[in-house]
Motif scaffolding. Structure first.
Motif, mmCIF file in Angstrom:
data_model
loop_
_atom_site.group_PDB
_atom_site.id
_atom_site.type_symbol
_atom_site.label_atom_id
_atom_site.label_comp_id
_atom_site.label_asym_id
_atom_site.label_seq_id
_atom_site.Cartn_x
_atom_site.Cartn_y
_atom_site.Cartn_z
ATOM 1 N N TRP A 175 9.976 -10.726 -1.027
ATOM 2 C CA TRP A 175 9.008 -9.664 -0.760
ATOM 3 C C TRP A 175 9.562 -8.256 -0.906
ATOM 4 O O TRP A 175 8.870 -7.282 -0.591
ATOM 5 C CB TRP A 175 8.440 -9.801 0.656
ATOM 6 C CG TRP A 175 7.886 -11.138 0.999
ATOM 7 C CD1 TRP A 175 8.180 -11.879 2.122
ATOM 8 C CD2 TRP A 175 6.917 -11.918 0.275
ATOM 9 N NE1 TRP A 175 7.467 -13.057 2.113
ATOM 10 C CE2 TRP A 175 6.689 -13.106 0.995
ATOM 11 C CE3 TRP A 175 6.236 -11.723 -0.932
ATOM 12 C CZ2 TRP A 175 5.820 -14.091 0.559
ATOM 13 C CZ3 TRP A 175 5.368 -12.712 -1.376
ATOM 14 C CH2 TRP A 175 5.164 -13.866 -0.622
ATOM 15 N N GLY A 177 9.840 -6.302 -3.222
ATOM 16 C CA GLY A 177 9.022 -5.451 -4.085
ATOM 17 C C GLY A 177 7.884 -4.760 -3.357
ATOM 18 O O GLY A 177 7.215 -3.903 -3.928
ATOM 19 N N ALA A 178 7.657 -5.105 -2.081
ATOM 20 C CA ALA A 178 6.625 -4.425 -1.288
ATOM 21 C C ALA A 178 7.123 -3.090 -0.751
ATOM 22 O O ALA A 178 6.339 -2.328 -0.182
ATOM 23 C CB ALA A 178 6.187 -5.319 -0.120
ATOM 24 N N LEU A 179 8.419 -2.817 -0.927
ATOM 25 C CA LEU A 179 9.018 -1.622 -0.330
ATOM 26 C C LEU A 179 9.219 -0.509 -1.349
ATOM 27 O O LEU A 179 9.470 -0.776 -2.525
ATOM 28 C CB LEU A 179 10.384 -1.978 0.257
ATOM 29 C CG LEU A 179 10.377 -2.964 1.418
ATOM 30 C CD1 LEU A 179 11.792 -3.430 1.714
ATOM 31 C CD2 LEU A 179 9.749 -2.329 2.655
ATOM 32 N N SER A 180 9.182 0.729 -0.866
ATOM 33 C CA SER A 180 9.616 1.853 -1.699
ATOM 34 C C SER A 180 11.140 1.807 -1.798
ATOM 35 O O SER A 180 11.819 1.215 -0.952
ATOM 36 C CB SER A 180 9.187 3.173 -1.068
ATOM 37 O OG SER A 180 9.907 3.390 0.128
ATOM 38 N N TRP B 233 2.673 3.348 -2.798
ATOM 39 C CA TRP B 233 3.825 3.926 -2.090
ATOM 40 C C TRP B 233 5.159 3.567 -2.747
ATOM 41 O O TRP B 233 6.207 3.994 -2.292
ATOM 42 C CB TRP B 233 3.832 3.401 -0.643
ATOM 43 C CG TRP B 233 3.870 1.915 -0.635
ATOM 44 C CD1 TRP B 233 4.987 1.123 -0.603
ATOM 45 C CD2 TRP B 233 2.763 1.032 -0.730
ATOM 46 N NE1 TRP B 233 4.631 -0.201 -0.676
ATOM 47 C CE2 TRP B 233 3.266 -0.290 -0.748
ATOM 48 C CE3 TRP B 233 1.370 1.212 -0.807
ATOM 49 C CZ2 TRP B 233 2.458 -1.418 -0.847
ATOM 50 C CZ3 TRP B 233 0.561 0.083 -0.906
ATOM 51 C CH2 TRP B 233 1.102 -1.196 -0.914
ATOM 52 N N ARG B 234 5.119 2.776 -3.839
ATOM 53 C CA ARG B 234 6.374 2.306 -4.430
ATOM 54 C C ARG B 234 7.040 3.374 -5.288
ATOM 55 O O ARG B 234 8.239 3.307 -5.525
ATOM 56 C CB ARG B 234 6.112 1.051 -5.265
ATOM 57 C CG ARG B 234 5.733 -0.163 -4.413
ATOM 58 C CD ARG B 234 5.375 -1.341 -5.306
ATOM 59 N NE ARG B 234 5.070 -2.538 -4.552
ATOM 60 C CZ ARG B 234 3.876 -2.867 -4.076
ATOM 61 N NH1 ARG B 234 2.853 -2.042 -4.259
ATOM 62 N NH2 ARG B 234 3.687 -3.988 -3.402
ATOM 63 N N VAL B 235 6.265 4.321 -5.769
ATOM 64 C CA VAL B 235 6.794 5.412 -6.600
ATOM 65 C C VAL B 235 6.356 6.725 -5.965
ATOM 66 O O VAL B 235 5.176 6.908 -5.679
ATOM 67 C CB VAL B 235 6.223 5.321 -8.036
ATOM 68 C CG1 VAL B 235 6.747 6.457 -8.888
ATOM 69 C CG2 VAL B 235 6.564 3.977 -8.667
ATOM 70 N N ASP B 261 1.790 4.750 2.373
ATOM 71 C CA ASP B 261 1.687 3.302 2.569
ATOM 72 C C ASP B 261 0.766 3.017 3.762
ATOM 73 O O ASP B 261 1.061 3.423 4.884
ATOM 74 C CB ASP B 261 3.095 2.756 2.842
ATOM 75 C CG ASP B 261 3.139 1.236 2.892
ATOM 76 O OD1 ASP B 261 2.067 0.606 3.016
ATOM 77 O OD2 ASP B 261 4.259 0.689 2.806
#
Lengths: 321, 321
Positions: A175, A177-180, B233-235, B261
């Motif tokens: 998981w 990839g759910a994070l910044s 929120w990833r970028v 997010d």
């Protein structure tokens, strides 16, 4: 695979993982059927938590369900850590496999702290990880204490696998990839790095790191210390290699692995062959080469015959290089 | 919001969208409660499909469920396209809203062809989109025929909204982030571009484009022709702006929007305030500015009071610039 379904019939997932003759047979099935170049230990991400005594079950159609989700510092303090003796059946499984596999290497397997934490905090699979992210942002001290404990459990689990003889290890951060990138660096990376450092202290086997949708995180994941980084299908192998090389230090970037979208396996052989050849081309242009693999797990209704043909195609094509 | 739950009680989603006094009241609720700078038409991505006569229902806890999923060229040929008269209640909703909203702009809303196609081909929400990807890779002709039809339906739906008086439109490609850049360019971009071109033919309102996990696709999404591109929120907004500017032509890159997010809204006010200020800082450094927004929809159990405080904080901070 039908032979897998037949072996697993009526046997819960975690019980299967803890039954050496069954777990070793399941591990061997794809090697026998497809002729892949390595076996991957049949296991589950939550297995070391279950073995450590944390109340959880894998519910078919849902995934892992945790009896008492972790919510605060007291919950974290009460969380048991894995003792090597609690996963003796896994060591026994590996012992059986080493004898059966001959020259074929065996890859050990464990879930990374962030993914384990998400299961524990959410109480099961989560689409948005809101409780997990709330804990990391509202109470970083408790968050880091939780991830330290999980890193120790994961490291202990991998040490058992290494002592039993695995030839490589894979750390799966499903998981991440759910994070910044910012949150990954602050709240996750130190704990995944601790695991890779701990492995390097006791072994020099290759260390593989993987997560889904981690295109933005590749440079940071490299800094955890793996020798190989797996990517899904969203970023090509050449682009992934560029991002891994862009991280410091410039030299010694990890090898790239993966990239075939498991969904493409449903599109008929022409489409599959086109994609396999594209990946072999792109990967072949990367300095240091690549490891051919899917970009995520095989989907349950995949025709196993397609996988056999992919292995043949990869072997034939790379033998001609 | 409790007032939303109370209004919706016992009324199925699609029925609520097609009931003007109800849909307009729901649209107004967040404007009244939070004082946001614009209203977004209460609607659902699958509404135009339902209105066109495609058998589907929104099942609480599951999402849209399609009675007869689309599998081949005959299914695509049989698929009805939307006629403006089938969404008269949506035009009526917009009419009511324009009168109520005064100076507050109203943003129209529609789902993009890829996301609609995924619902139709999979028969409902899908984690891996394997049938959808199988169709695009195995039968590109049928795939493009399907997306052309869906683009026409979406465009017709947005034209109705424009004629009724919306001040901007948002095209939501929820699942585009499941695709590689290569597949997005070949199988999706031409159809999303057709919609933005079609809107530009009849109106000069701002056009917003959004998808989740689309960091790799931002340059291509820009080429669809939007004036604003939303990011999750990833970028970060500064990085997103850089990627949008890197696409051709160099001039006239879209404005960026989003980045908070929705999971952070569960982390307590200190964490929320920190994140809001970071986004305002990063967005403030972008040439051409940014639009403050969440990086995806509000999660159902969010405390509405947090949203009100966020709007206040954004207004206070930007007023001081």
């Amino acid at each position: 695979m039908p032979e897998y379904r037949s072996l697993r019939e009526g046997i819960p997932m975690l019980e299967a993982c803890m039954t050496p003759d069954l777990a070793s047979e399941i591990t061997l099935q794809p090697v026998r059927r497809h002729g892949v170049d390595a076996a991957i230990l049949f296991s589950d991400i939550v297995l070391p938590l279950y073995a450590a005594g944390i109340g959880l079950d894998i519910v078919p159609g849902t995934g892992p369900v945790v009896t008492n989700p972790v919510g605060d510092a007291a919950d974290v303090a009460a969380l048991p850590e894995l003792d090597a003796g609690q996963v003796t059946p896994v060591a026994d499984t590996i012992g059986l496999l080493i004898r059966e596999l001959g020259e074929t290497p065996l890859i050990g397997f464990a879930g990374a702290p962030f993914t384990l934490a998400s299961y524990l905090v959410e109480g099961g699979p989560s689409r948005n990880h809101e409780r997990t992210k709330a804990l990391m942002h509202s109470d970083p001290k408790t968050w880091h204490a939780l991830l330290e404990k999980l890193a120790e459990t994961t490291l202990e689990f991998l040490r058992v696998q290494l002592r039993a003889g695995v030839d490589a290890v894979q750390l799966f951060d499903s998981w991440a990839g759910a994070l910044s990138l910012r949150d990954y660096r602050e709240f996750v990376l130190p704990h995944s790095r601790r695991i890779f450092e701990g492995i390097a202290e006791v072994s020099d086997v290759p260390k593989i790191h993987f997560g889904v949708g981690t295109g933005e995180l590749l440079g940071a994941m490299r800094n955890a210390g793996p020798d190989v980084v797996g990517v899904d299908w969203r970023v090509g192998l050449d682009e992934a290699a560029t991002r891994l090389r862009a991280a410091e230090p410039a030299a010694g970037a990890p090898v790239v692995q993966g990239n075939l979208d498991p969904a493409v396996l449903f599109a008929g052989w022409d489409a599959v062959e086109r994609e396999v050849r594209r990946i072999l081309d792109e990967g072949g242009r990367v300095d240091g080469g690549h490891i051919f693999n899917l970009g995520h797990g095989v989907l349950p209704t995949t025709d196993p015959e397609v996988l056999t043909r992919i292995v043949e195609l990869v072997h034939t094509t790379t033998a001609q290089r």
